[in-house]
Design a protein around this motif. Structure first.
Motif, PDB file in Angstrom:
ATOM      1  N   ILE A   1     111.443   0.145 135.561  1.00 52.47           N
ATOM      2  CA  ILE A   1     110.759  -0.066 136.846  1.00 52.47           C
ATOM      3  C   ILE A   1     109.263  -0.028 136.589  1.00 52.47           C
ATOM      4  O   ILE A   1     108.728   0.972 136.113  1.00 52.47           O
TER       5      ILE A   1
ATOM      6  N   ALA B   1     106.015  -3.194 135.832  1.00 52.95           N
ATOM      7  CA  ALA B   1     105.597  -4.142 134.782  1.00 52.95           C
ATOM      8  C   ALA B   1     104.103  -4.034 134.512  1.00 52.95           C
ATOM      9  O   ALA B   1     103.406  -5.022 134.340  1.00 52.95           O
TER      10      ALA B   1
ATOM     11  N   MET C   1     101.224  -1.969 131.893  1.00 53.00           N
ATOM     12  CA  MET C   1     101.172  -1.886 130.431  1.00 53.00           C
ATOM     13  C   MET C   1     102.340  -1.066 129.873  1.00 53.00           C
ATOM     14  O   MET C   1     102.959  -1.455 128.878  1.00 53.00           O
ATOM     15  N   SER C   2     102.683   0.065 130.523  1.00 51.58           N
ATOM     16  CA  SER C   2     103.777   0.909 129.987  1.00 51.58           C
ATOM     17  C   SER C   2     105.108   0.168 130.022  1.00 51.58           C
ATOM     18  O   SER C   2     105.850   0.167 129.034  1.00 51.58           O
ATOM     19  N   GLY C   3     105.406  -0.442 131.167  1.00 50.34           N
ATOM     20  CA  GLY C   3     106.685  -1.127 131.312  1.00 50.34           C
ATOM     21  C   GLY C   3     106.786  -2.319 130.369  1.00 50.34           C
ATOM     22  O   GLY C   3     107.838  -2.562 129.759  1.00 50.34           O
TER      23      GLY C   3
ATOM     24  N   GLY D   1     105.141  -6.095 142.527  1.00 52.46           N
ATOM     25  CA  GLY D   1     103.957  -6.952 142.637  1.00 52.46           C
ATOM     26  C   GLY D   1     104.283  -8.436 142.507  1.00 52.46           C
ATOM     27  O   GLY D   1     105.385  -8.820 142.104  1.00 52.46           O
TER      28      GLY D   1
ATOM     29  N   GLY E   1     100.211  -4.517 136.914  1.00 48.39           N
ATOM     30  CA  GLY E   1      99.886  -3.281 137.631  1.00 48.39           C
ATOM     31  C   GLY E   1      98.384  -3.098 137.767  1.00 48.39           C
ATOM     32  O   GLY E   1      97.702  -3.939 138.358  1.00 48.39           O
TER      33      GLY E   1
ATOM     34  N   GLY F   1      90.835  -3.587 138.543  1.00 50.46           N
ATOM     35  CA  GLY F   1      91.467  -2.377 137.997  1.00 50.46           C
ATOM     36  C   GLY F   1      90.743  -2.075 136.691  1.00 50.46           C
ATOM     37  O   GLY F   1      89.512  -1.995 136.678  1.00 50.46           O
TER      38      GLY F   1
ATOM     39  N   CYS G   1      90.938   5.440 143.768  1.00 53.75           N
ATOM     40  CA  CYS G   1      89.674   4.736 143.483  1.00 53.75           C
ATOM     41  C   CYS G   1      89.497   3.612 144.502  1.00 53.75           C
ATOM     42  O   CYS G   1      90.398   2.790 144.688  1.00 53.75           O
TER      43      CYS G   1
ATOM     44  N   VAL H   1      87.317   0.317 145.373  1.00 53.86           N
ATOM     45  CA  VAL H   1      86.483  -0.652 144.653  1.00 53.86           C
ATOM     46  C   VAL H   1      85.938  -1.676 145.648  1.00 53.86           C
ATOM     47  O   VAL H   1      86.714  -2.377 146.316  1.00 53.86           O
TER      48      VAL H   1
ATOM     49  N   TYR I   1      82.787   0.515 141.533  1.00 52.87           N
ATOM     50  CA  TYR I   1      83.888   1.488 141.453  1.00 52.87           C
ATOM     51  C   TYR I   1      83.393   2.841 141.916  1.00 52.87           C
ATOM     52  O   TYR I   1      82.408   3.352 141.384  1.00 52.87           O
TER      53      TYR I   1
ATOM     54  N   LEU J   1      94.451   2.687 129.470  1.00 51.89           N
ATOM     55  CA  LEU J   1      95.386   1.646 129.058  1.00 51.89           C
ATOM     56  C   LEU J   1      96.112   2.023 127.760  1.00 51.89           C
ATOM     57  O   LEU J   1      97.302   1.767 127.599  1.00 51.89           O
TER      58      LEU J   1
HETATM   59  C1  LIG Z   1      89.991   0.985 139.235  1.00 49.70           C
HETATM   60  C2  LIG Z   1      90.578   1.279 137.894  1.00 49.70           C
HETATM   61  C3  LIG Z   1      89.786   1.173 136.763  1.00 49.70           C
HETATM   62  C4  LIG Z   1      90.309   1.452 135.505  1.00 49.70           C
HETATM   63  N1  LIG Z   1      89.528   1.283 134.406  1.00 49.70           N
HETATM   64  C5  LIG Z   1      90.057   1.450 133.182  1.00 49.70           C
HETATM   65  C6  LIG Z   1      89.310   1.137 132.025  1.00 49.70           C
HETATM   66  O1  LIG Z   1      88.167   0.645 132.131  1.00 49.70           O
HETATM   67  N2  LIG Z   1      89.887   1.353 130.803  1.00 49.70           N
HETATM   68  C7  LIG Z   1      91.165   1.825 130.678  1.00 49.70           C
HETATM   69  O2  LIG Z   1      91.646   1.974 129.539  1.00 49.70           O
HETATM   70  N3  LIG Z   1      91.914   2.102 131.757  1.00 49.70           N
HETATM   71  C8  LIG Z   1      91.388   1.921 132.996  1.00 49.70           C
HETATM   72  N4  LIG Z   1      92.149   2.166 134.104  1.00 49.70           N
HETATM   73  C9  LIG Z   1      93.481   2.755 133.923  1.00 49.70           C
HETATM   74  C10 LIG Z   1      94.517   1.729 133.457  1.00 49.70           C
HETATM   75  O3  LIG Z   1      94.454   0.602 134.287  1.00 49.70           O
HETATM   76  C11 LIG Z   1      95.890   2.404 133.545  1.00 49.70           C
HETATM   77  O4  LIG Z   1      95.878   3.559 132.721  1.00 49.70           O
HETATM   78  C12 LIG Z   1      97.068   1.517 133.085  1.00 49.70           C
HETATM   79  O5  LIG Z   1      96.898   0.184 133.492  1.00 49.70           O
HETATM   80  C13 LIG Z   1      98.340   2.105 133.656  1.00 49.70           C
HETATM   81  O6  LIG Z   1      99.466   1.358 133.263  1.00 49.70           O
HETATM   82  P1  LIG Z   1     100.932   1.838 133.694  1.00 49.70           P
HETATM   83  O7  LIG Z   1     101.887   0.839 133.198  1.00 49.70           O
HETATM   84  O8  LIG Z   1     101.121   3.257 133.298  1.00 49.70           O
HETATM   85  O9  LIG Z   1     100.899   1.864 135.290  1.00 49.70           O
HETATM   86  P2  LIG Z   1     100.652   0.617 136.386  1.00 49.70           P
HETATM   87  O10 LIG Z   1      99.763  -0.350 135.756  1.00 49.70           O
HETATM   88  O11 LIG Z   1     100.270   1.331 137.592  1.00 49.70           O
HETATM   89  O12 LIG Z   1     102.108   0.002 136.469  1.00 49.70           O
HETATM   90  C14 LIG Z   1     103.072   0.491 137.356  1.00 49.70           C
HETATM   91  C15 LIG Z   1     103.776  -0.703 137.990  1.00 49.70           C
HETATM   92  O13 LIG Z   1     104.830  -0.212 138.818  1.00 49.70           O
HETATM   93  C16 LIG Z   1     104.962  -1.068 139.936  1.00 49.70           C
HETATM   94  N5  LIG Z   1     105.651  -0.318 140.985  1.00 49.70           N
HETATM   95  C17 LIG Z   1     105.231   0.788 141.645  1.00 49.70           C
HETATM   96  N6  LIG Z   1     106.167   1.198 142.524  1.00 49.70           N
HETATM   97  C18 LIG Z   1     107.204   0.328 142.413  1.00 49.70           C
HETATM   98  C19 LIG Z   1     108.462   0.220 143.073  1.00 49.70           C
HETATM   99  N7  LIG Z   1     108.853   1.101 144.001  1.00 49.70           N
HETATM  100  N8  LIG Z   1     109.291  -0.806 142.744  1.00 49.70           N
HETATM  101  C20 LIG Z   1     108.915  -1.714 141.790  1.00 49.70           C
HETATM  102  N9  LIG Z   1     107.724  -1.646 141.134  1.00 49.70           N
HETATM  103  C21 LIG Z   1     106.887  -0.646 141.444  1.00 49.70           C
HETATM  104  C22 LIG Z   1     103.523  -1.427 140.296  1.00 49.70           C
HETATM  105  O14 LIG Z   1     103.477  -2.638 141.040  1.00 49.70           O
HETATM  106  C23 LIG Z   1     102.881  -1.544 138.907  1.00 49.70           C
HETATM  107  O15 LIG Z   1     102.865  -2.877 138.452  1.00 49.70           O
HETATM  108  C24 LIG Z   1      91.655   1.881 135.376  1.00 49.70           C
HETATM  109  C25 LIG Z   1      92.468   1.969 136.510  1.00 49.70           C
HETATM  110  C26 LIG Z   1      91.939   1.668 137.763  1.00 49.70           C
HETATM  111  C27 LIG Z   1      92.821   1.733 138.972  1.00 49.70           C
END
Ligand SMILES: Cc1cc2nc3c(=O)[nH]c(=O)nc-3n(C[C@H](O)[C@H](O)[C@H](O)COP(=O)(O)OP(=O)(O)OC[C@H]3O[C@@H](n4cnc5c(N)ncnc54)[C@H](O)[C@@H]3O)c2cc1C
Length: 325
Positions: free
Chosen positions: A9, A11, A13-15, A36, A41, A56, A176, A178, A223, A306
């Motif tokens: 669940i 998509a 970076m982790s997924g 999404g 994400g 983001g 955050c 923006v 931001y 990330l």
């Molecule tokens: C404003 C901002 C600035 C940032 N700047 C930086 C930076 O400069 N450098 C850096 O390294 N990191 C930065 N980050 C952090 C970085 O973006 C995150 O650490 C990373 O993208 C997280 O990835 P993730 O896969 O863990 O989570 P996410 O990217 O949050 O992925 C989770 C996914 O789950 C989906 N989801 C949620 N709930 C459900 C549901 N119920 N059913 C189906 N799908 C669902 C969402 O749509 C999303 O696509 C920033 C983040 C933000 C918000």
């Protein structure tokens, strides 16, 4: 009903990295689902007229050998470039951060626009409820931010034990806000279009995406800090945008704003995170929580980012495969 061995669940970076790792290790019976319209994400890019803005993640750094070696491959393929920083490079995806996510997910089985509303434990695994119908999985990787993951489990009455709950509750995210502005004239940001020093209180970073090199128009994003965002999160967007303009207009002529938009991230950064790469819940069938809030014990970084999302995704999939053997 759709049935598959593993569902991921989320998509982001982790997924995506969990999916890539499963695929590399020969697994084919899995599916990534995301609510999404696009993968990525928080690797999010939006278009405004002929312009573009990453609203983001702006860039990424590489502190670990595993991530650096992946980044080196992306560099050699030409999908990312160095943006700034000599000793401690900040990398960016060409054409916007979302493009990198799309490229990484391009050969994975992803279903978009599907929101999971609850997870239920069944005899053979888990039943995911969505508006588009139920999905049955034997094993689950959940990469949504921890408070959202907990809500899904609670909605479906999954019997999480107190120890796991206590661990999950240690994770805390900050929001955050923006402000995104299309300007008719260049901003006064430094040449590379990035500023994160000596900014007015409440602002953490400003980026001009024309100078960053991804936009044909001067799209500026401002931001706000977690604290400021928390205080203003529930205010009307036009009120928040006016406040952001008041704080930041030293860097642009405010009459030059042609379009203003607000992006609200409720779960932007994990300000309290765990020093473990995933959390495998004590349940009869594998259910592993992953995401940027799970850091490896040897990660020297003080922020979730990330890179931590990348590592958590890879290690979670490896763990699942190893426990299946
Ligand atoms: C404003 C901002 C600035 C940032 N700047 C930086 C930076 O400069 N450098 C850096 O390294 N990191 C930065 N980050 C952090 C970085 O973006 C995150 O650490 C990373 O993208 C997280 O990835 P993730 O896969 O863990 O989570 P996410 O990217 O949050 O992925 C989770 C996914 O789950 C989906 N989801 C949620 N709930 C459900 C549901 N119920 N059913 C189906 N799908 C669902 C969402 O749509 C999303 O696509 C920033 C983040 C933000 C918000």
């Amino acid at each position: 009903m759709l049935k598959t061995n593993i569902v991921i669940i989320g998509a982001g970076m982790s997924g995506i990295m969990a999916g890539q790792t499963l695929k590399k290790r020969g697994q084919t019976d899995f599916l990534i689902i995301d609510k999404g319209r696009s993968v990525g994400g928080r690797m999010a890019t939006r278009r405004i007229d002929a312009g573009k803005a990453d609203h983001g993640a702006q860039f990424f750094t590489a502190r670990t050998r595993r991530f650096q070696s992946e980044v080196n491959q992306w560099l050699s393929e030409g999908s990312v470039v160095r943006w700034f920083g000599k000793n401690h490079p900040r990398y960016m995806s060409i054409d916007g951060m979302n493009k990198l996510a799309k490229r990484l997910a391009s050969d994975l089985p992803v279903m978009l626009n599907i929101e999971v509303t609850s997870i239920r434990l069944t005899e053979t695994g888990y039943l995911l409820t969505t508006m588009e119908g139920d999905i049955q999985a034997e094993q689950l990787i959940v990469t949504v931010p921890a408070p959202q993951a907990e809500a899904l489990l609670v909605n479906g009455n999954v019997p999480i034990n107190q120890e796991d709950l206590n661990t999950l509750h240690q994770i805390k995210f900050s929001p955050c806000l923006v402000g995104i502005f299309k300007l008719s004239r260049p901003s006064k940001l430094p040449t590379l279009g990035h500023l994160d020093q000596n900014l007015p209180e409440g602002i953490i970073r400003m980026v001009d995406h024309y100078d960053k090199g991804i936009s044909h128009e001067h799209i500026l994003s401002v931001y706000m800090t977690g604290e400021w965002s928390q205080q203003h999160f529930n205010e009307e967007p036009h009120v928040v945008l006016a406040e952001i303009v008041k704080k930041s207009n030293h860097y642009f002529v405010d009459q030059a704003i042609e379009v203003s938009q607000l992006k609200k991230w409720r779960y932007a950064e994990a300000v309290k995170f765990l020093r473990q790469p995933y959390l495998s819940l004590s349940l009869p069938h594998p259910l592993v929580l992953a995401g940027d809030a799970f850091l490896t014990a040897d990660d020297s970084g003080k922020h979730t980012r990330l890179e931590t999302a990348f590592t958590s995704g890879v290690l979670t999939a490896e763990y699942l495969i190893d426990t299946m053997m």
